[in-house]
Design a protein around this motif. Structure first.
Motif: not given
Length: 419
Positions: A42, A38-39, A51-52, A48
């Protein structure tokens, strides 16, 4: 080599523990991978970020709980971080605390007596004894085999000597004259002496018939030469024998015969002397000591012990047969009495309560020392593996919950920061 004994071979991997450890570690790895993905994505997909944030906080929470759980039992990653490997370092203190807990909560006479008040030992023993079959059969057979093995394993000569010595000492310490006197007085008062008198009269009649030649010879020797010359000695012997036979017949037929009354008076006087006359009591005690010193008495006690030992072993080896015979009837009757009689049940429970409380008071400190010394004798690895195995599944749930709760907290914080 430690004194841990069989504990060193303890298998720490109980069913489910290893599996839960894989799940907890796998969830932590999944959160780390989700955070990396996710990083990286993003910038293209701003949503995201939520989520991250969840994955990042979940990873932190999982790592923190992994560190906390691991620090209980060992150094995380093998690093000697302060205040880690808590259980191995404090094994002796934990053992002492456990022993103190057992002493204060289980081995104090007052506490034991209070707990025992709610346990009806007599009723349980009554049900066990009065039930010849059923769920108590296996326990009875196991206990019987144990008793038989113990009796057979003990040194027969030493144990027999102890038992015979105890019986002889008990008899020697007991003054039998007052007991005999009380028993005789009770028998006379309840007319239970009558069969004894009648047996004595019948024995006297048989003795006259068996010793008639001896009586005639005694009369002939004591008669004067004039009587023998006139052949009157035989007639005198006949008269004496006929008179004695007539006396025994009259005594047997007439309960109120004067001679019988004299015999009862003599027995009553004997009962009183046995209880209250020092000379008579001392004479009986002397006879008792002579009897105990007699070799035949020692042989009788030895035969008595051997028969008792053989009976105990035979009954223990075959508890079903023992329960089916007279002994079984006695045990079942005792069990039924324990179940039905509240007074006896209360007395047995009180005795049991006092006995257990007395054992706790007498041996509680020894048990505490035993627990403490035993735990101190275990090596640290054994204690760690045993405790970790006992609570390992729940500890892995702590890691899983920490990962999930940490992720939810991170998500909430990110949402608040966004708003």
């Amino acid at each position: 080599m430690t004194r841990s004994g069989p504990l060193t071979r303890f298998n720490p991997a109980q069913p489910g523990t290893a599996g839960m450890k894989v799940v907890a570690t796998g969830l932590l790895v999944a959160m780390a991978a989700l955070f990396v993905i996710t990083r990286a994505l993003e910038p293209r997909y701003p949503w995201l970020g939520y989520v991250k944030a969840f994955a990042e906080a979940a990873m932190v929470g999982g790592l923190a709980d992994w560190f906390a759980v691991t620090a209980l039992f060992r150094h995380p990653l093998g690093l000697p971080i302060p205040h880690t490997a808590i259980i191995p370092r404090n094994k002796d203190r934990i053992g002492a605390a456990l022993a103190t807990f057992i002493r204060d909560n289980f081995l104090v006479a007052r506490v034991v007596a209070r707990r025992m008040r709610g346990i009806d030992v007599a009723a349980a023993a009554g049900r066990f004894l009065s039930t010849p079959s059923g769920e108590g059969t296996r326990m009875r057979r196991g206990a019987s085999r144990l008793i038989a093995d113990m009796v057979e394993a003990l040194d027969d000569e030493r144990l027999g000597g102890i038992v015979k010595g105890a019986i002889a000492q008990r008899i020697a310490r007991t003054e039998v004259a007052p007991l005999l006197g009380a028993a005789l007085a009770s028998a006379i008062e309840d007319n239970r002496h009558v069969p004894m008198l009648e047996a004595a009269i019948r024995a006297l009649s048989r003795a006259l018939d068996a010793n008639e030649p001896l009586i005639r010879e005694m009369v002939r020797k004591r008669a004067s030469w004039v009587l023998r010359l006139a052949a009157l000695d035989d007639k005198l012997a006949d008269a004496i024998l006929d008179g004695l036979r007539k006396l025994t017949v009259e005594m047997s037929a007439d309960p109120n015969h004067p001679v019988r009354g004299k015999m009862v008076e003599a027995l009553t006087a004997l009962a009183d002397d046995l209880q209250h006359k020092p000379e008579t009591r001392a004479r009986v005690e002397g006879w008792k000591e002579e009897l105990l010193a007699n070799r035949s008495v020692a042989q009788w006690l030895d035969r008595l012990w051997q028969r008792g030992r053989a009976t105990i072993i035979a009954a223990a080896r075959d508890p079903d047969a023992a329960m089916a015979g007279r002994m079984g009837e006695v045990l079942r009757s005792a069990g039924a009495t324990l179940e039905s009689d509240p007074r006896i049940r209360a007395a047995v429970n009180q005795f049991t309560r006092r006995a257990v409380a007395g054992m706790a008071a007498s041996y509680g400190s020894s048990i505490v020392t035993l627990v403490s010394e035993t735990i101190r004798g275990w090596d640290a690895r054994t204690v760690t593996e045993r405790l970790e195995s006992a609570v390992g599944r729940d500890l892995q749930y702590i890691r899983i919950n920490g990962t999930i709760v940490g992720g939810l907290v991170g998500l909430v914080l990110h949402l608040l920061d966004t708003l």
